[in-house]
Write a protein that holds these residues in place. Structure first.
Motif, PDB file in Angstrom:
ATOM      1  N   MET A  49      -9.744 -14.776   2.562  1.00  0.00           N
ATOM      2  CA  MET A  49      -8.776 -14.386   1.559  1.00  0.00           C
ATOM      3  C   MET A  49      -8.340 -15.612   0.773  1.00  0.00           C
ATOM      4  N   THR A  50      -8.075 -15.371  -0.487  1.00  0.00           N
ATOM      5  CA  THR A  50      -7.586 -16.467  -1.314  1.00  0.00           C
ATOM      6  C   THR A  50      -6.221 -16.112  -1.883  1.00  0.00           C
ATOM      7  N   SER A  51      -5.468 -17.118  -2.229  1.00  0.00           N
ATOM      8  CA  SER A  51      -4.112 -16.881  -2.738  1.00  0.00           C
ATOM      9  C   SER A  51      -4.106 -16.404  -4.181  1.00  0.00           C
ATOM     10  N   THR A  52      -5.192 -16.622  -4.933  1.00  0.00           N
ATOM     11  CA  THR A  52      -5.213 -16.246  -6.341  1.00  0.00           C
ATOM     12  C   THR A  52      -5.901 -14.912  -6.607  1.00  0.00           C
ATOM     13  N   CYS A  53      -6.520 -14.335  -5.615  1.00  0.00           N
ATOM     14  CA  CYS A  53      -7.248 -13.078  -5.792  1.00  0.00           C
ATOM     15  C   CYS A  53      -6.276 -11.900  -5.662  1.00  0.00           C
ATOM     16  N   ILE A  54      -6.199 -11.066  -6.693  1.00  0.00           N
ATOM     17  CA  ILE A  54      -5.291  -9.931  -6.669  1.00  0.00           C
ATOM     18  C   ILE A  54      -5.630  -8.968  -5.528  1.00  0.00           C
ATOM     19  N   PHE A  55      -6.920  -8.788  -5.249  1.00  0.00           N
ATOM     20  CA  PHE A  55      -7.317  -7.885  -4.165  1.00  0.00           C
ATOM     21  C   PHE A  55      -6.904  -8.446  -2.804  1.00  0.00           C
ATOM     22  N   CYS A  56      -7.008  -9.745  -2.627  1.00  0.00           N
ATOM     23  CA  CYS A  56      -6.544 -10.376  -1.385  1.00  0.00           C
ATOM     24  C   CYS A  56      -5.031 -10.214  -1.248  1.00  0.00           C
ATOM     25  N   SER A  57      -4.314 -10.292  -2.363  1.00  0.00           N
ATOM     26  CA  SER A  57      -2.869 -10.088  -2.337  1.00  0.00           C
ATOM     27  C   SER A  57      -2.512  -8.670  -1.911  1.00  0.00           C
ATOM     28  N   VAL A  58      -3.279  -7.706  -2.357  1.00  0.00           N
ATOM     29  CA  VAL A  58      -3.065  -6.317  -1.938  1.00  0.00           C
ATOM     30  C   VAL A  58      -3.380  -6.191  -0.450  1.00  0.00           C
ATOM     31  N   LEU A  59      -4.481  -6.793   0.001  1.00  0.00           N
ATOM     32  CA  LEU A  59      -4.846  -6.751   1.419  1.00  0.00           C
ATOM     33  C   LEU A  59      -3.754  -7.354   2.310  1.00  0.00           C
ATOM     34  N   ARG A  60      -3.122  -8.419   1.851  1.00  0.00           N
ATOM     35  CA  ARG A  60      -2.065  -9.084   2.616  1.00  0.00           C
ATOM     36  C   ARG A  60      -0.729  -8.349   2.530  1.00  0.00           C
ATOM     37  N   GLY A  61      -0.631  -7.389   1.625  1.00  0.00           N
ATOM     38  CA  GLY A  61       0.623  -6.666   1.451  1.00  0.00           C
ATOM     39  C   GLY A  61       1.589  -7.343   0.507  1.00  0.00           C
ATOM     40  N   VAL A  62       1.145  -8.402  -0.174  1.00  0.00           N
ATOM     41  CA  VAL A  62       1.986  -9.108  -1.135  1.00  0.00           C
ATOM     42  C   VAL A  62       2.154  -8.276  -2.401  1.00  0.00           C
ATOM     43  N   GLU A  63       1.071  -7.671  -2.864  1.00  0.00           N
ATOM     44  CA  GLU A  63       1.094  -6.767  -4.022  1.00  0.00           C
ATOM     45  C   GLU A  63       1.212  -5.343  -3.505  1.00  0.00           C
ATOM     46  N   PRO A  64       2.085  -4.546  -4.094  1.00  0.00           N
ATOM     47  CA  PRO A  64       2.203  -3.156  -3.650  1.00  0.00           C
ATOM     48  C   PRO A  64       0.986  -2.341  -4.068  1.00  0.00           C
ATOM     49  N   ALA A  65       0.677  -1.333  -3.262  1.00  0.00           N
ATOM     50  CA  ALA A  65      -0.436  -0.448  -3.581  1.00  0.00           C
ATOM     51  C   ALA A  65      -0.234   0.881  -2.879  1.00  0.00           C
ATOM     52  N   HIS A  66      -0.754   1.930  -3.496  1.00  0.00           N
ATOM     53  CA  HIS A  66      -0.761   3.250  -2.868  1.00  0.00           C
ATOM     54  C   HIS A  66      -2.080   3.356  -2.094  1.00  0.00           C
ATOM     55  N   VAL A  67      -2.014   3.102  -0.809  1.00  0.00           N
ATOM     56  CA  VAL A  67      -3.208   3.022   0.041  1.00  0.00           C
ATOM     57  C   VAL A  67      -3.669   4.413   0.438  1.00  0.00           C
ATOM     58  N   VAL A  68      -4.990   4.632   0.327  1.00  0.00           N
ATOM     59  CA  VAL A  68      -5.580   5.906   0.743  1.00  0.00           C
ATOM     60  C   VAL A  68      -6.484   5.754   1.961  1.00  0.00           C
ATOM     61  N   LEU A  69      -6.912   4.536   2.252  1.00  0.00           N
ATOM     62  CA  LEU A  69      -7.711   4.251   3.448  1.00  0.00           C
ATOM     63  C   LEU A  69      -7.485   2.800   3.834  1.00  0.00           C
ATOM     64  N   ASP A  70      -7.223   2.588   5.106  1.00  0.00           N
ATOM     65  CA  ASP A  70      -6.978   1.236   5.606  1.00  0.00           C
ATOM     66  C   ASP A  70      -7.604   1.156   6.995  1.00  0.00           C
ATOM     67  N   ASP A  71      -8.682   0.393   7.117  1.00  0.00           N
ATOM     68  CA  ASP A  71      -9.296   0.197   8.426  1.00  0.00           C
ATOM     69  C   ASP A  71      -9.826  -1.225   8.543  1.00  0.00           C
TER      70      ASP A  71
END
Length: 72
Positions: free
Chosen positions: A1-23
């Protein structure tokens, strides 16, 4: 994971997201600016810039999840 990647931020829970699958393979969530209603982004747990960078052994499990989301 990187600190500048928006997808990594979502994975870390830093960016909010409406999650439909998490495994352990991926995280799938609704697109904030969808092209069409219900557009879902599916990202692998491992940070990769492009799909060809995904480890060969991770491709099958990842695309199994992508197919599941596509059917929904």
């Amino acid at each position: 994971m990187t600190s500048t990647c928006i997808f990594c931020s979502v994975l870390r829970g830093v960016e909010p997201a409406h999650v439909v699958l998490d495994d352990d393979v991926c995280l799938a969530f609704l697109d904030k600016s969808p092209l069409f209603r219900g557009h879902v982004l599916v990202v692998p747990r491992a940070h990769v810039v492009t799909l060809p960078e995904l480890a060969p052994e991770a491709v099958g499990p990842f695309f199994t999840r992508v197919q599941t989301i596509a059917r929904a």
